[in-house]
Design a protein around this motif. Structure first.
Motif, PDB file in Angstrom:
ATOM      1  N   ALA A  90      -0.226  15.198   0.225  1.00 48.19           N
ATOM      2  CA  ALA A  90      -1.674  14.973   0.356  1.00 48.19           C
ATOM      3  C   ALA A  90      -1.978  13.476   0.275  1.00 48.19           C
ATOM      4  O   ALA A  90      -1.267  12.712  -0.376  1.00 48.19           O
ATOM      5  N   GLU A  91      -3.050  13.090   0.923  1.00 44.10           N
ATOM      6  CA  GLU A  91      -3.464  11.701   0.908  1.00 44.10           C
ATOM      7  C   GLU A  91      -3.991  11.343  -0.475  1.00 44.10           C
ATOM      8  O   GLU A  91      -4.599  12.163  -1.158  1.00 44.10           O
ATOM      9  N   THR A  92      -3.729  10.107  -0.895  1.00 44.91           N
ATOM     10  CA  THR A  92      -4.188   9.636  -2.199  1.00 44.91           C
ATOM     11  C   THR A  92      -5.144   8.471  -2.014  1.00 44.91           C
ATOM     12  O   THR A  92      -5.384   8.022  -0.890  1.00 44.91           O
ATOM     13  N   SER A  93      -5.635   7.977  -3.122  1.00 42.70           N
ATOM     14  CA  SER A  93      -6.511   6.807  -3.045  1.00 42.70           C
ATOM     15  C   SER A  93      -5.678   5.583  -2.661  1.00 42.70           C
ATOM     16  O   SER A  93      -4.468   5.549  -2.900  1.00 42.70           O
ATOM     17  N   PRO A  94      -6.314   4.573  -2.080  1.00 45.26           N
ATOM     18  CA  PRO A  94      -5.579   3.391  -1.638  1.00 45.26           C
ATOM     19  C   PRO A  94      -4.894   2.675  -2.807  1.00 45.26           C
ATOM     20  O   PRO A  94      -5.391   2.655  -3.918  1.00 45.26           O
ATOM     21  N   GLY A 144      -6.100  -3.688  -7.721  1.00 38.84           N
ATOM     22  CA  GLY A 144      -6.583  -3.029  -8.930  1.00 38.84           C
ATOM     23  C   GLY A 144      -5.626  -1.966  -9.436  1.00 38.84           C
ATOM     24  O   GLY A 144      -5.426  -1.814 -10.650  1.00 38.84           O
ATOM     25  N   TYR A 145      -5.017  -1.245  -8.538  1.00 43.88           N
ATOM     26  CA  TYR A 145      -4.043  -0.219  -8.903  1.00 43.88           C
ATOM     27  C   TYR A 145      -2.859  -0.852  -9.632  1.00 43.88           C
ATOM     28  O   TYR A 145      -2.437  -0.366 -10.681  1.00 43.88           O
ATOM     29  N   ARG A 163       0.205  -2.607 -14.638  1.00 39.88           N
ATOM     30  CA  ARG A 163       0.680  -3.668 -15.525  1.00 39.88           C
ATOM     31  C   ARG A 163       0.103  -3.518 -16.926  1.00 39.88           C
ATOM     32  O   ARG A 163       0.817  -3.675 -17.925  1.00 39.88           O
ATOM     33  N   ASN A 164      -1.179  -3.204 -17.004  1.00 42.50           N
ATOM     34  CA  ASN A 164      -1.819  -3.038 -18.306  1.00 42.50           C
ATOM     35  C   ASN A 164      -1.202  -1.870 -19.074  1.00 42.50           C
ATOM     36  O   ASN A 164      -0.969  -1.957 -20.280  1.00 42.50           O
ATOM     37  N   GLN A 165      -0.910  -0.770 -18.389  1.00 41.32           N
ATOM     38  CA  GLN A 165      -0.278   0.380 -19.029  1.00 41.32           C
ATOM     39  C   GLN A 165       1.122   0.006 -19.535  1.00 41.32           C
ATOM     40  O   GLN A 165       1.490   0.360 -20.651  1.00 41.32           O
TER      41      GLN A 165
END
Length: 77
Positions: free
Chosen positions: A56-60, A64-65, A70-72
């Motif tokens: 299925a298609e996901t968000s781009p 930001g992704y 990196r923050n996680q």
């Protein structure tokens, strides 16, 4: 380890011998095993790509992704 015998025309046998000598393999068996491993890996990659293409298609995926990833990682590290 199992043994498998194969028959090759002289031209292919000569090619294998050249590869063994020129690329530093100890034996023709080492060279053939490497070819089989590469083929297996290529088939696995192909199946993963096809699975991804059919998913299925996901968000781009944008800057930001990656910043969120990196923050996680920083929080876990």
């Amino acid at each position: 380890m199992s043994t498998m015998n194969i028959s090759l025309p002289d031209s292919l046998k000569d090619y294998v011998d050249q590869q063994v000598t020129g690329r530093g393999y100890g034996t023709s068996s080492e060279y053939i095993r490497e070819l089989i491993r590469r083929d297996r890996d290529r088939e696995h990659l192909r199946s993963l790509l096809l699975e991804g293409a059919a998913s299925a298609e996901t968000s781009p995926v944008d800057a930001g992704y990656f910043e969120k990833l990196r923050n996680q990682a920083r929080r876990q590290g």
